[in-house]
Design a protein around this motif. Structure first.
Motif, short mmCIF file in Angstrom:
data_model
loop_
_atom_site.label_atom_id
_atom_site.label_comp_id
_atom_site.label_asym_id
_atom_site.label_seq_id
_atom_site.Cartn_x
_atom_site.Cartn_y
_atom_site.Cartn_z
N SER A 193 0.81 -1.22 0.00
CA SER A 193 0.00 0.00 0.00
C SER A 193 0.85 1.27 0.00
N ALA A 194 2.15 1.14 0.13
CA ALA A 194 3.02 2.32 0.11
C ALA A 194 3.03 2.93 -1.29
N VAL A 195 3.05 4.25 -1.37
CA VAL A 195 3.09 4.91 -2.67
C VAL A 195 4.49 4.84 -3.28
N ARG A 196 5.50 4.66 -2.43
CA ARG A 196 6.87 4.57 -2.93
C ARG A 196 7.75 3.93 -1.85
N VAL A 197 8.70 3.14 -2.28
CA VAL A 197 9.65 2.53 -1.36
C VAL A 197 11.06 2.89 -1.82
N GLU A 198 11.89 3.31 -0.89
CA GLU A 198 13.28 3.63 -1.19
C GLU A 198 14.19 2.81 -0.28
N GLU A 199 15.39 2.53 -0.77
CA GLU A 199 16.38 1.83 0.03
C GLU A 199 17.31 2.86 0.67
N ARG A 200 17.41 2.82 2.00
CA ARG A 200 18.29 3.73 2.72
C ARG A 200 19.69 3.17 2.87
N GLY A 201 19.81 1.88 2.69
CA GLY A 201 21.05 1.16 2.83
C GLY A 201 20.74 -0.32 2.76
N PRO A 202 21.74 -1.20 2.79
CA PRO A 202 21.46 -2.64 2.72
C PRO A 202 20.52 -3.08 3.84
N GLY A 203 19.37 -3.64 3.46
CA GLY A 203 18.39 -4.11 4.42
C GLY A 203 17.62 -3.02 5.12
N LYS A 204 17.76 -1.78 4.66
CA LYS A 204 17.08 -0.63 5.28
C LYS A 204 16.15 0.01 4.25
N LEU A 205 14.88 0.09 4.58
CA LEU A 205 13.88 0.61 3.64
C LEU A 205 13.14 1.79 4.26
N ARG A 206 12.70 2.69 3.39
CA ARG A 206 11.78 3.75 3.80
C ARG A 206 10.52 3.64 2.94
N LEU A 207 9.37 3.47 3.60
CA LEU A 207 8.09 3.32 2.93
C LEU A 207 7.31 4.63 3.07
N PHE A 208 6.87 5.19 1.94
CA PHE A 208 6.15 6.46 1.94
C PHE A 208 4.66 6.21 1.69
N TYR A 209 3.80 7.06 2.34
CA TYR A 209 2.35 6.89 2.25
C TYR A 209 1.67 8.23 2.02
N GLU A 210 0.48 8.15 1.44
CA GLU A 210 -0.41 9.30 1.47
C GLU A 210 -0.83 9.52 2.93
N ALA A 211 -1.09 10.77 3.28
CA ALA A 211 -1.41 11.09 4.68
C ALA A 211 -2.63 10.33 5.17
#
Length: 556
Positions: A193-211
């Motif tokens: 359901s995340a609008v976008r996923v980015e990798e912050r580093g190996p095994g580290k993710l940031r999941l972005f959402y609509e408010a």
């Protein structure tokens, strides 16, 4: 006079521990040698780690109850790491070894065997098909996640995909696990359901959402995801008898779990169905832990731990098939109705068949099967020893009352279960005694039965729930113990149920919810109500019950 067993060593067939080599061919050779020996045989493994890869695994078609529909999984060919077929009087002794499976596999199949023992063994997967990630931080419309080292992923155009050895998925069922309370529940898939996923580093993710759809969670929570298709099972015991598992650790299973189907006299003793502590995982089962469908004799589960499943810990039931036609006066056509259950013979000559009204779930006629054949994967033709009843309705069903087991579930511990602890629907004696149920999210014990949804059959007629400890189980819509047949017309369905000498540590949920039950006893139980539980309403809810005894219960 006792006969000394013949010892067969896996090493003699090339099975070397800790080598990283595929042990499948060596195991197959050892089993072939064991199958031709008269008398008791022990297949012994030198202690160590053995790898089983899918390339040399056995492949065979098996229709397995409660797994997948034709649309979900058109090919029922199973990839089988260890296949026992037609073997008698053999023990597989792991001597404490760890078997590690790769890809999607059914770890063990026991088919048409008698007197088989599996003991002193641990089993796990290199890359479990349930992936895990933990909340590290919560930002403005985003979550920072740490992915478990055994879970592999890739990001494609901002979308997160999980993959392993021969599998890949994006969306699917997800669960949230609170490590502080050791509680697990089902939730929406927050990575899909995340609008976008980015990798912050190996095994580290940031999941972005609509408010408006930002998940509500806490740092430290673990999220578990899978694809939802039960194309394999953990182990499959079919048309076998006197099968005993003891001192076995099952640390992950892909698919339904340890499935017993049309087999008799099966025992699981001192089992550890839980993640290995050293892996840091929270999940041990893709779905149920032990699933028993259409068995007989005695099914016993004792002195075992069930920790970290994606469905029920133990489920015991039969199968209702709908009457689909009357080709002759003494013949009926029966159809499998649930999408995930079909394709296997559900009746055999000499079995007793009961015809059941779907609305009341009560039997109105019985007969003995003289012939039975599977005409197609969803339809059986059954010839009877007498004429079929003339008043069959379009929604009436039939069940095999011969294949209903006695059940003993004693001294087990169940926790981190998102659904139910024990489901049991069998007409024979059933005992649930001295178990500990910890924070089971739905009902700790469910007695159901239906002819309109799962088509899981069995009228309970002799069940004792005694001396168990229930710690903060259930929720508002799910009593700790629920007797909930899905009949649509008033009628007594279950009978002769005793609930006695149990201890309940309660949260805001009913202790007992019973429907259409006759001869129900709830006595000598201790119920501790804390805080908001006191405002939850009735502790005991009854609908359409008779001959009910409620006495000598202690409320604290």
């Amino acid at each position: 006079m006792d006969i000394s067993p013949t010892i067969i060593r896996l090493a003699d067939f090339g099975g070397r521990p800790n080598s990283g080599e595929d042990a499948a061919a060596a195991m197959r050779g050892a089993l072939e040698a064991a199958s031709v020996i008269e008398g008791p045989v022990v297949l012994a493994c030198e202690q160590g780690l053995y790898d089983f890869y899918p390339e040399q695994a056995a492949r065979a078609k098996y229709y397995i109850s409660n797994t997948a529909s034709e649309e979900e999984n058109p090919d029922v060919t199973r990839t089988i790491g260890i296949l026992l077929h037609g073997i008698r009087n053999m023990m597989l002794d792991g001597n404490g070894s760890l078997f590690v499976f790769h890809g999607k596999q059914t770890m063990i199949v026991i088919d048409s065997c008698e007197q088989i023992a599996i003991r002193n063994l641990r089993m796990d997967f290199a890359y479990p098909t349930v992936v895990e990630m933990t909340v590290e931080a919560i930002g403005v419309n985003c979550l920072d996640m740490a992915v478990h080292p055994d879970s592999r992923y890739e990001i494609v155009s901002g979308a997160l995909y999980w993959f392993g050895e021969g599998w890949r998925f994006r969306d699917g069922p997800m669960q949230e696990h609170d490590t502080l309370t050791d509680t697990t529940w089902r939730t929406g898939n927050l990575s899909a359901s995340a609008v976008r996923v980015e990798e912050r580093g190996p095994g580290k993710l940031r999941l972005f959402y609509e408010a408006w759809c930002m998940p509500t969670t806490s740092v430290g929570r673990v999220f578990q995801a899978r694809d939802g298709i039960r194309d394999q099972v953990g182990a499959f015991i079919v048309q076998s008898s006197k099968i005993a598992w003891s001192d076995v650790g099952v640390h992950f299973m892909h698919g339904l779990g340890l499935v017993c189907q049309f087999s008799e006299d099966i025992s699981f003793e001192r089992m550890e169905l839980a993640p290995r502590p050293e892996t840091g995982r929270t999940v041990a089962a893709f779905a149920d832990c032990i699933h028993v469908s259409g068995c007989r004799g005695v099914v016993r589960v004792a002195d075992s731990r069930f920790v970290g499943a994606h469905d029920d810990a133990i489920n015991v039931h039969g199968t209702y098939m709908r009457v689909a036609g009357l080709p002759a006066a003494d013949e009926v056509l029966l159809r499998f109705m649930h999408p995930q259950t079909y394709g296997f013979p559900a009746f055999f000559p000499g079995d007793r068949i009961a015809f059941v009204r779907a609305g009341t779930l009560t039997s109105f006629a019985e007969a003995v099967v003289s012939e039975a054949e599977l005409l197609e994967p969803r339809v059986m033709r059954v010839k009877l020893d007498r004429d079929a009843p003339q008043d069959i309705r379009s929604d009436d069903v039939a069940e095999n009352v011969t294949w209903a087991p006695e059940v003993e579930i004693v001294r087990n511990q169940m926790s981190r279960i998102p659904t139910r602890g024990v489901l049991v629907t069998t007409s024979r004696r059933a005992l649930i005694e001295e178990n500990r149920f910890e924070r089971i999210t739905m009902s700790a014990v469910l007695v159901a039965g239906d002819a309109g949804s799962w088509y899981e059959s069995g009228r309970v007629n002799n069940l004792t729930i005694r001396g168990n400890s229930f710690f903060e189980c259930g929720e508002a819509d799910h009593a700790v113990i629920a007797i909930s047949p899905e009949n649509t017309e008033p009628s007594f369905v279950h009978a002769h149920i005793k609930i006695e000498d149990n201890q309940f540590e309660m949260r805001a949920t009913p202790v007992l919810d019973a429907r259409y039950t006759r001869d129900l006893t709830f006595v000598n139980n201790r119920i501790a109500l804390h805080g908001q539980a006191r405002e939850a309403g009735a502790a005991i809810r009854l609908l359409g019950c008779d001959e009910v005894s409620l006495s000598c219960n202690h409320y604290i």
